[in-house]
Structures are given as C-alpha cells and as structure tokens.
Design an enzyme around this catalytic site. Structure first.
Site, short mmCIF file in Angstrom:
data_model
loop_
_atom_site.label_atom_id
_atom_site.label_comp_id
_atom_site.label_asym_id
_atom_site.label_seq_id
_atom_site.Cartn_x
_atom_site.Cartn_y
_atom_site.Cartn_z
N SER D 274 0.86 -1.17 0.00
CA SER D 274 0.00 0.00 0.00
C SER D 274 0.90 1.22 0.00
CB SER D 274 -0.89 -0.01 1.25
OG SER D 274 -1.35 1.30 1.53
N ARG D 314 -32.97 -33.07 -27.31
CA ARG D 314 -32.08 -31.91 -27.16
C ARG D 314 -32.84 -30.87 -26.36
NH1 ARG D 314 -30.20 -30.86 -32.24
NH2 ARG D 314 -29.07 -32.75 -31.67
#
Lengths: 414, 414, 414, 414
Positions: D274, D314
């Site tokens: 940081s 399907r």
C-alpha cells in the site's frame, strides 16, 4: 424440536413444524368455510369450527397418502370430510368447495412464514438494541483496523459494531409483511368454482371476491390475486432472510477471529470446553451462526430455481419442492437469529487486548497519518486516538438509523 | 418417517434419522473401546458392549446440550460415562480415550452415508434392470425425436430409454465404497493421545495405528489417515449423488412431458387425481422426482462451501454445517431414488400414440433423410422405420454397459 | 460485445465491460479530486480533468499488475500519477489522497450497476407495455388451463399473460436506485486520511464529509456511510435481478411448451431453423431466456457467499470475488432482459389452436363446473366461456397495478 | 487475456477463449469431413483442410448470427460452406453432412475442457511436488494445532502441509481423461443421416460408426455413444474441478490466517503493498485463490441444473446454458490453479514464530498429554515435541500416496 444434526434447534420453537403446518392447513379450510357462510353462499348449517377434526396423531396417515396425491391437502381434506360427515353433513358438503390443494398449501405456508417473519423481527429488534448499546459504549474504545488480514490504521470497536448494526439494518426490510398473502384461486387461478357457487358469471364474481377477502381477513393475511405461478412473494421474503443471515455470519466471522488466543479482543460469554483440554474456550455460538451463513445461500438458490421453473397454471415439481426447502432454510435462519441475539447479549469485550494490539502496531498503524499530515503541513500523531477520522459521526449516523428502524418496525404482540 | 413437507419420505426408512445417528455415534465409541482392549491398551475389565447405555429417549437432552458443546458427541459421552460409572468404572475411565468429538461424529456420519450408499445402489440396480427390459422391449417402437421442442427425425422409445439408462450408469460410481472411511485422529489429527496411551512416541505409534485399524474393521469402514480438514471424501460421495439425481430428474422430465394429454405417449401407473376433476391423471411420482432434482444442486453447493472453508485443524462453522445439510440432501436423494424405481416399474407406454404422432409428423420428419438420400443417390424413404440409423446398435451398446455394471456393483446383503 | 459462448451478448452493449470499468474508476478519482478542490482542501492548481489520462489501450498493463496489487485500482492510480506528474504535479500529488482502492473499485462498480439498473428498467417498462396490450387483447381468448401437466378447467390467454405481467411487477423493485451509492471510507472506513487532510479531528470531520457528499453529487450516486464490510446493497440489487430473471424464465417456459407442435398455441416471431430439417421452428429466444434463468440462481448464491464472508475492515477474497461474478451475472441478466422484450414483441398467438385444444378437452374441462353447479342447483355449462370465473376482474386488477408501476418508475433519460 | 474484473486472468492463457472455441469447432468439422473421406463415404475430391477458412476476425459476425440460430455452429457452417463453395465445391457439399450443431459444439467444448484438464493436471503435479518437499522439510517443525480457533495440542507444520497435499490428492481424479469424448449423434442421436450417407440401414451402420470412431481418433478424444441428453461426463469433470478448488481454498485459508501479524507463522513470497501504509504485507495470492473457492460452488450448481433439465432429444435452454457457465467456471479454476502453484512456490515459513506461539501456549497445549499420561502411569511431558503422536507416520503415508499419484498421472507433452 430436538435435532442432533443441527444443535440449537430447540431455539426454533414450533416454527415450520409438521404440526403447525397441519394446523395451518386446517385454519385455511376453516376460514374459507366460515367465509362461504358469512357471505351467504353456504348455508348457516354448514358452519363448523373444524379445528378439532384432525391433529398431530393424524400426521403419519396424511403424510403417507400425500405421495399418491402429490400434496398433503388432498388426504387432509378427505379425512376431514369423512369425519365431518358424521357430525355435520352440511359442513362436509361445503368443505373445501371452491378451493384447490394449492390454495390450502400456499396459504398455510404463508401462515408458517408469517410466524417466522415475526420471530425474526423480534430477534432483530433485540439485536439492534444490543448493538446500539455496544456501539455507544465502545465509541471511544480504540482498536486496530485490519484490512486484507493486515493491520491498517486505528479504528474503534464502536465503529466496528456500528458496521455490524448497519449490516443488519440494510438486510431488514420493513415491508415484508405486505407479502404475507393468501392464495385463493381455485383449480387454475380463475376462481371459477367459487364464482359458480356464488351464482355464476353475472352475479358471482363480486361475491366470490368477497369470500376471498373475508378469508384473508380471518387468517390475518393480505388478499392479493392468485399467485399460483408467480412465486416472487416467497422468493422476496426468502431473499430478505438470506441477507440477514449474511449479516449475522459477518458478525460471527469477526467474533471467531477476534476470539483467537493470539488476538483475544473478544470472547463469547459461555464458550464451549473440552474435557481433556480445559483451557479451550471454543466460540460455539459464532461457529453455529457461521454454519447457517455457509449453507443458506445454496439452499436459497434452490428457491429461485423453483420460482423460475413455474409453468402452466401449476408447476409439476417446482411447486412441490418449495415446502421442504423452506422448512430446511427456516431451521437454519431462525436458529441463527436466536443464536446471534444470544451471542451479542453475552459478548465479552477486552479493551485492554485491543489497546495492546494497537500499541504493538505502532508506529506502522500511523504511517498513513504521517503521509497525510506531511502533505498538509500538520504534525505527525503519536496517539492512535488522534487518527480516528469521522468514526464518532459514523457511529451516530448508524445509531440514528437504528432508532428510525425501531420506530418503523411495528412490534407484533401475539 | 412422516414428513408433510416432503411427501414420499416414508420411502426413506431410517436413513439419516436422529435415532440412527445416535446409535452410530455409540457404535463408534463401542468399536474404539473394544479396539483399545483388543490391542491391549485398555484392560479387559474395560470391555463393555455400550450399545444399551443410551437410546432414543435420550435424544432431547443430548440435543439440548449439544449447542453449548458445539456438537452432540460431547453431551453423549458425558451421559454414557455417567451411566457407565455405575456398572463398569473401568469402562467409564477408558471410554472415548484417544478420541475427539469430530472422530465420533465424522465416523458416525460415514456409517449413515454408507447405509444411504447401499440403499441407493440397491435402487439403482433395480432401475438398471427395469430400464434394460424397457429398452429391449421397445427397441423397435418408433416415435418422433424432439429437439429444441420441435419434431426432428424418427427415433425409438427403446433408444430414449437407453439414454435414460446411460445417464444413470454415467452417474453411478462403483468406487464410492472406497470413500466410506473412519475418522480417527484425536484432538488435532496427530493421534497423540492414543500414542501416549499406547506407550508414547517410541513404541506407541504402531499400537495406536493398530487400534485405529481394528476400529475400522469392527465398524466395517475403511481406515484412512485423519481427514478432519480435507472433506473431499464426503463431497465426492455427495457429488455422485447429485449426478444420480440429475439422471433421475432427466427421466422425470420426459415422463412429465410425454404424459401431457396433447402427447400421451407415456403415463404413470398410478397417477394422482382430483375430486372435482376426475379426468385428471397427474404424474405425481415424476413431479416429486423432479422436485428433488431442482433443489439438490443448490443444497450441494453448500456442501462444497463447507469443504472449501476448512481451516486450522478443525473448522469453526464449516464442520458444523455438514450434518444438517447432509441429512436434508439425503431426504431428497433417497426418496427420489425410490420414487424413480417405482415410476419405472409401473410406467405405461403407449406405442399407438407414439406411432400416431410420428405419422402426423410426416413428411417433415423424413426431410433430413431426403436431403441425405439425394446427396448419395438413394431413394427417399416413406417409412420412419427406415430412418432409425444406428439406434439398435446404440441400444445394445448401452445394454452391454448395463450388464457390466450389474456385474461390477457388488450386491450387499445386510 | 461478441460472445460465442453466450449468443445474444451483443444486446448487452457496453454494460460491465472492462472499458467501462476503467472509465468508471477514473471517474471516481476525478470526482474525488474535484471535490477536494471544491471544498478547499486541495489547491486550485490540483484541479485536473483526469479523464483523458488513461484509456482502453492501458487495460492489459493495468490488468497484469492488478494481480500483484490485489485489485486494479492500485496500478491504475500508479499509472495516472506517473502521467499526471508530467503535466500537473499538484494534481499528481493530490490524486487519490484520502481514498483507498476499495473506494475506487466499489464506487466504480456502483456506476456499472447503475447503468444495468437503468437498462433493465427500460426493458421492463417495454415488457410491461407489451404485456398489458397482450393481456387486454386476449382477455376473451379462451384456452385450457393446465395444472401438473394435465388439462384442468378453462382459462383465457389474457389471464395467463396477466400472470406473466404480475410476475414481472412482483420482481420489480422501484426502490433500487436508493441503493446506488458511493463507497468513500478511506483505508479502514473511518475517513481518517480525509479528516487529516481537512484539518484534523476538530475541524476536519465536517469538511471531509463535505468532500464525500460532493463526490457523490458529481457521480450522481447516493452518499451513504462507508459499507466496505456490509454488502447488503449489492446483494439486494442482485437479488432483485434474480427475481426478474425468474419471471422471464417463467414466461419462456410457457412459450417453449406452447410452441410444441402437439400444442401449437404460441410461436416465436422468428423461430430458428435447420438446414436439413426445414420444418423446424425452434423457439430460440425462449431457449436463450431460459438459459439465463437456469444459471443465475447458482451464480447469485455466490454473491451471498461473498457477502457473508465479510470480515475485518476489508475481506481478503470475499471482496475480490464480487467483480467477476457480477460481470458474469450481468451478462446473463441484461441479455435475458432484452431477449424477453424481443420475444414478447413478436410473439405469435394462435387462438384457433387454443380453441381446438379446449374443444377437444370437453366435457372433462367442465367437470368441475358440473360438480359446483349441482351443489347449488345451477345448470351444467356447455361452453367453456361460461366457466371463466373472475378472470376479467383479475386481468383488470393486474393492468391497474401495471399502470401504477409505469407511473412510479421514473424514466431515466440519458 | 486481460480481465480487470478478475486479476490474474493472464495466467489462464488461451483456455476457453472465443478464438479457441471457434478453432475447435472448425477442427471438429475438419475431422468429420476427413473421416467421411477416409471411410470412403465422401469422395476424395471433398478432402479439404478447412482450418484456414475462418478465423478470429469472423467471430463478431458468427456471434451476432448465433442468437437467431440458437448456437454458433449454424452460422459457422454457413460461413464455411459459402467460402468453401468457391475453392472446393465438393467439400462444400459434404461439409457437416451427418452432423448436427450439438455435435460440433459439444465436441468442441470437450476439446476446450481437455486443454483445461491438461493444464490443471500440470499445475497439480507441480503443487504435489512442492507440497511433498515442504511436508518433508517441515516434518519436525513444531507448531500449535488450532481447533475451533483455539489452541489444542502440538502438531508440526509438515503434517499441516501433508493435509493440504492430501486434500489435493483426494480431489484429483486420474480417470478424468476417460470422460473427454466426442459427441457425434446427428440430428437426434440416432446417427441416421450418417447411416443414410453410408448406404442405409443394412450396410451403413458399421460404416457410420467407423466415421465416428475415426473422427474421435483424429481429434484425440474418446468415442462414446451420443450423450446429447446425458450430461454426466461434463458434470463429473466439473465436479472434480470444484473439489480441487475446495482443496486450494482450504490452503489459502490457512495462509491468510497464519499471515496475520498476530500470528505471523507464514507469509507470501511477494505480498501486496500500500502506498500510504508501507508496512502492509497483503497475502494477495491467497486472497485471490480464496475468491475462486467462494464462487465456484454456486456456479457449479448451475451446471447440475443444466444437466438435470435435459429433456427430449435436445434441451431448449439447458444445453445453451452450458457454454457460458463453463467458460466462467474455467476462468476461476485455471487462474486459481496457477495462483496456488505460485503461492506454494514462494511460501515463506517462519518456524521461529511457530515455536514462539507454541511456547506461549504451554502448559495448556500439553494438558491433554497430562490427562493421558496419568491414566497409564506415564510422566507428564515438558516438551511439545514429545507429544506429536503419529505425525511422522501420517506424513510419510501421504508422501507415499503422492508418489503413487505422480506415477499414475500421465504427463502429457504437447
């Protein structure tokens, strides 16, 4: 209700029990029959209290027959009608007329959900109260803020608690009771049978609606048009529950972490022990709250699947899946609600350990302050308490919001 | 086990009941104590059958105390030790020595899972047998194949059934029993307490392992090293269960669709009815199988969350979440297993309706054939039975695979 | 945005693209810097538009460095500062002062979500409009109602559409914009850095809050206190999206079913075809809407897991998981929203087929009517149109509700 | 592949990219055409490499048309045929003959999955190697075992690592390659078109199967009968991936915890930093691995939903949902695989901190030892190293298993 698989289940009371489900289905039949008589469709002679007709001992037989029927309302009505035929043939004749099984089951489930909503609201009010005190009490208790597991800058335990509180307030939806509604649509949601009983298309519609509204009134649920194939009310109620569990889980995570011996900033009031390791102080309530938060999201995804799989005027499978999963979710949610209240009530805070951690983290924990101070020509701080930003304001903002919630959320006396 | 929320639960028998959980935990303690004596660590005087010490009436008290302890093993052991102290002080002294709560709970859960695995295997064998017959019987029963809801080309009902069968075979994992294993690691998975009891680091390791292996043998589970924080065995078993439910749900979908009055190619043997709509023939078993398939994936995601949230040498929350969610999943899976067998046993096939649909779909259903025939200079077909491709071969291939499965999957006589 | 894995993705526009994410993060930095200057904390010389500093070509480098930093804001700020140093050293010095990475990412994500909310609202308004017309137009189009796959009683297509509409209205939450809010808390949610820059604890709090509120104003988001560890706003927004997808999926299910050749009561305006099976009329939009409804619930369970796993003052992992999963969910939701509008716009209704099914279902479909009529001494009906119950009333009730929604939901012109 | 929403995505390479999907679909068409020629069904003149016909620049157009077609194979084939017609009319005529879109998409997806399986296997082998070394190296590095967040008894870091390793080995399924298989069934899984092309029912079946087997051989996938509606192969592969992610997440959890400054027993080799808090050492890789483990279970529940929702020959929707969700899951899994290898490669172990924690936990951490020792008349231990039970044995058992795995898992050189 004992449950070796889910310790703490006794806290659940009779929420979503089979006994209460049975009673609620009977209540729906009773309210509907009363409404039919009240509106003048069924004769006065058909009036019957119904509530004593069946009881817990009938559950095994009804449950057994529910598979072949597809749902428990069918065998329940058959049994009620059989018994009613003996003492009140007119009531037997009018029982369930105009209703379909889904009306009975869905409205009964809403009664079950209502009690859960009230119970959770009561727990949440207690939690809000406890958290408000804790946030206020520790508004000046400094501790280190941890981000991505590492020490960052100073904060206060009061602000952490305010965030816990904020999480609960965010998750709480005071409008949920609007969604507690009857389902009264008849065979396919057209109310056709009731309209027929009420005199046919010309005069019967208004009277049929009157029956439905009267039934809702008796049951203390909202009347809304039939929702047999739109399950948004149930999923919205459930989503709100998940968000609460998320908020409780988030609190439990902090308690579990801060109870670790290396940190020691919090501890449970009555931690669990071990016979051979007497020093153990297991945060058992937090562990059990977390347990719920881990599983409820997946279970609730299943609720959305059942909602999206609605089809036709009654779904085969999607509808049937709701009851069991709701009962499972309810167990996790209600027990977690009660355990969170208990956890907060007895939470032990150790400001000395918080102070020690913070002191040990100096000067790193003030490195950001130094960078900022330098930029604007201010002095470096020595005391973490000089770098608490707007924490007091943010706590107060949250307390204000909590007070508004407590005012807005009606207390239900039952 | 009646369950108004989940009709069909009676089919479950005593799978994953609290009573069986209690009994299994006691079995683990009994096996361990016997092993300690067998290996010569505990004295002969400590030998005790244990199994009669506690029973179903003790469940409420154990359940109630399980919350404060964090799990049911702690109050169970306390109660057993208290009662044992009266009749066999040596056994009381040696009871549970070397074990930790997780050993007792995890091993007991594995006993519960084993019975589920055996039950499901038995149902699957029956399903395979039924499906093999159905596929063979209808290998020449033509019907229209539907893709994306539309009629495509001809197929046979036998091939459709072969696909159902293939789905189940794919999902069935004959190796699952390898994963039914004891958990015997002591406080942190090092087996340190048992090694200490067995004579300390130098001589105790081999003897401690002997105790663990002997315990596994008594319980008829595999011995594997402690898996307190690696839950892959449980999630793998559960994943296999989900895949089976997927396969059953896929069958139910076809049955639900083909039972629609507009199609009418299949129907359930004992469909559900309606008192006011006597023509209704609701496919209730298929609806209830589908119910399971809709909810089990979400619930099982929760199992993976508990696995991934393992941490330390025992997870706070993730471990505790397993028991309840497993019991919930088991209800859905075992009931669906039995309902699928029942559905297949009585499935009504209507070749006449299949033929009629196919005839009504001519000549479209042979349009692909014409395109192909033209390309290679063959004649257009008039009869859908001339355009069934390799369907017979594919059925036989599946039947072969099914025969292999039946041979490979040991029948467990219990 | 092309996506071979998710056909229809082009409908998504630039929702949740990396480009828009980058632009939004820069917007947050720009708004914050402007606010610092506006409030008088940073000097006028620090004013800089910023928006031209980085662009899409920088994405690969920022993305690559984001892993080591843990998030994309860190390399973005580094890159901006480096470039700014050349043209405006004061701006470079003040850039990002008081912010933390999470402020930038969370506020930017809210900008992304806002555009999604607006887009979805626009689609929903179109859907409501289309459904209102369809319900009204078909209020007297009779069809058979199907329950549990079987023919039940008569209904109208208008009432079915009203239920579709009701499902969408139930799912739509007009309050969602309240939750579109900035995250501006600094390193640990205390706003300490900004307070320091604003003059320290005594005078800086009010000015720091002014910066935050001003930033929110510039970004057109709500100001709320920091919510770095309470993710209820994001999960609530997402839950509302899931409920909409459920509602769309439920419509798609009916379209898929009623488009089957055996039923033929509905069809898509532009169904998909097949080169070798020219008769095929695949309901491709409905299939693709259903696709979203099948997967979004599971993905959204993951959002709740990230919320419940919050801990400390910034969670390691749970926070990082949000961005990707939100982008994935958004793809499914926004495409489904647009496809549902398209589906409804061109939906083909076949009243003749509906009438034929209904006629073919006589006299069964009126069996309930006969039972009811007999009970109250009315005549049996011959015409299904005489047994439609309160369907007209229920349609009107839904249309009223839809009108209220259209009034209440602000149209956002952008 | 940059991805600002999912830092680390560059590690993924071209796994599951649109480019690779396109290339794989073309490969399937090419293999099938070659097989048709090889078997003598199509003429030699139809032989064409095909691979250069389309490429990444065609993706936008194919993607755009994929919505109306329902899947990307339809527009891809149309485009290929159009271009082929110019240079090789015979190939254009024979392209895709006998195939259906699902054959192309499913087989291509299997090619994509295969590369993922190989990549993950390679990462796992590296991880196993790294963990074996780490477990061996630290077999005598004592540390405190933590259960339910509290200190329990001593263990070694080597044993903890062995458990990490065991988790990965449990999750790794060496049989997964058996499930990497072609889908070649034609319009409805009967292979009817190919049989027709091959000479019709009498002589064509064997030749059609030869084409299918030859295609599989060219593509280096297994041939299995069509599985268009049984998705168990894909879900099994995916479940195995989830279990690996669980195992990686479990490691990340320990690293995140033990990297906390209060504990400090582990740290990442290159933690994130940081700018204003230079002391921060964020465990960024562990955070990003955990991120995957949090979201993959929910996403994978969606895979099971698509499997269970198979129907007909399907499925409309369930099939279409697979591609996108698999791509999303793949991103999480492959990046986590690579990040775990990287994490383990550079993991910093701090035995001094482990020793200090353990020393600070005395005498509690030996309380169990004292209880056990007393029971059997042994001396109380002073040194935690004297109470490590069977830890060395358990490490060795795990190393043996790891060696077996490395032998059994074929290294794929590509």
């Amino acid at each position: 209700m004992s449950n070796l698989f889910w310790p703490g289940s006794e806290r659940r009371g009779d929420q979503f029990t089979q006994e209460f489900f049975l009673e609620s289905m009977v209540s729906v039949e009773a309210a509907w029959l009363a409404a039919l008589v009240d509106v003048g469709i069924a004769p006065e002679s058909a009036r019957d209290r119904l509530l004593d007709l069946v009881g817990p001992p009938d559950i095994p037989a009804i449950s057994l027959d529910a598979e072949a029927a597809g749902n428990p309302a069918v065998p329940l009505v058959a049994l009620m009608r059989e018994r009613l035929a003996v003492r009140n043939p007119d009531a037997a004749r009018w029982l369930h007329r105009g209703l379909t099984s889904q009306d009975v089951v869905d409205s009964a489930v809403m009664i079950l959900i209502r009690e859960v909503v009230y119970r959770i609201r009561s727990e949440v009010r207690d939690q809000v109260d406890l958290l408000m005190r804790l946030a206020d009490q520790h508004r000046a208790t400094p501790m280190v803020a941890r981000t991505l597991t590492q020490h960052a800058v100073p904060t206060t335990f009061g602000l952490k608690v305010a965030l816990w509180l904020r999480g609960i307030l965010e998750a709480t939806d005071t409008r949920t009771t609007d969604r507690l509604c009857v389902q009264l649509g008849g065979a396919a949601g057209t109310m056709a049978a009731t309209v027929e009983l009420a005199g046919g298309p010309v005069v019967g519609v208004a009277r049929a609606l009157e029956v439905a509204r009267r039934t809702a009134e008796i049951l203390d649920l909202e009347w809304v048009p039939p929702w047999h194939t739109t399950r948004g009310a149930i999923t919205a109620l459930n989503d709100a529950g998940v968000r609460l569990v998320d908020a409780w889980g988030r609190i439990a995570n902090d308690v579990l972490l801060l109870s670790r011996p290396e940190i020691g900033e919090l501890s449970e009031g009555s931690p669990g022990g071990s016979s051979t390791m007497p020093h153990k102080r297991n945060p058992v309530l937090a562990a059990q709250i977390r347990r719920a938060a881990l599983v409820v999201p997946g279970m609730s995804a299943a609720m959305h699947i059942t909602a999206m799989e609605s089809i036709d005027e009654r779904a085969a499978g999607a509808w049937h899946a709701e009851w069991g999963i709701l009962a499972d979710i309810d167990r996790a949610v209600v027990v977690a609600a009660a355990q969170t209240t208990a956890l907060l009530r007895d939470l032990q805070v150790h400001p000395d350990r918080m102070a020690a951690t913070l002191a040990g983290s100096l000067p790193d924990v003030l490195s950001e302050q130094r960078t900022m101070a330098e930029l604007v020509g201010r002095s470096p701080a020595d005391d973490p308490r000089d770098y608490l930003g707007a924490s007091e304001f943010l706590i107060d903002e949250c307390l204000d919001r909590a007070r508004s919630y407590l005012k807005a959320s009606a207390v239900v006396h039952r």
